[in-house]
Design an enzyme around this catalytic site. Structure first.
Site, PDB file in Angstrom:
ATOM      1  CG  MET A  64      -0.160  -0.013   2.534  1.00  0.00           C
ATOM      2  SD  MET A  64      -1.200   0.195   3.984  1.00  0.00           S
ATOM      3  CE  MET A  64      -1.528   1.946   3.893  1.00  0.00           C
ATOM      4  CB  CYS A  65       1.739   3.948  -1.607  1.00  0.00           C
ATOM      5  SG  CYS A  65       0.832   4.020  -3.164  1.00  0.00           S
ATOM      6  CG  HIS A  66      -1.391   9.432  -0.381  1.00  0.00           C
ATOM      7  ND1 HIS A  66      -1.128  10.727  -0.744  1.00  0.00           N
ATOM      8  CD2 HIS A  66      -2.538   9.486   0.340  1.00  0.00           C
ATOM      9  CE1 HIS A  66      -2.071  11.516  -0.261  1.00  0.00           C
ATOM     10  NE2 HIS A  66      -2.941  10.782   0.401  1.00  0.00           N
TER      11      HIS A  66
END
Length: 107
Positions: A64-66
């Site tokens: 995951m990231c932003h």
């Protein structure tokens, strides 16, 4: 060779069910301080060389990231390098906040 995606709801169900997953957050430390999923391990993408050898290709790995762009880059790399159970969190932490946990700040 492609990776799969996982929705915030599917991830929430996995976490609630106690499934063994490797949840990797590739954002920067300052982003992690703003908003995070407690089960996620912070492994900044810009320090990739420091931690990539520690990943297990046999484990289910969710990245995951932003918003899902940086994590997609890592997912593609992992699949090209023999990982088969790789998922990108659709919409990243932003979607998690909007759909699952409004207490997680949006930025």
């Amino acid at each position: 060779m492609f990776y799969d995606t996982i929705t915030p709801r599917q991830l929430a169900d996995k976490l609630k069910g106690g499934e063994k997953i490797n949840l990797i957050d590739v954002r920067e430390p300052f982003e992690y301080e703003i908003a995070r999923i407690e089960a996620a391990q912070l492994m900044p993408l810009n320090r990739f060389g420091d931690w990539i050898d520690g990943l297990n290709a046999e484990e289910e790995t969710i990245v995951m990231c932003h918003h899902g762009v940086r994590s997609a880059q890592l997912c593609a790399f992992l699949v090209r390098n023999g990982f088969e159970k790789v998922f990108n969190l659709e919409g990243g932490i932003d979607a998690w906040s909007a759909e699952i946990d409004a207490d997680v700040p949006r930025y």
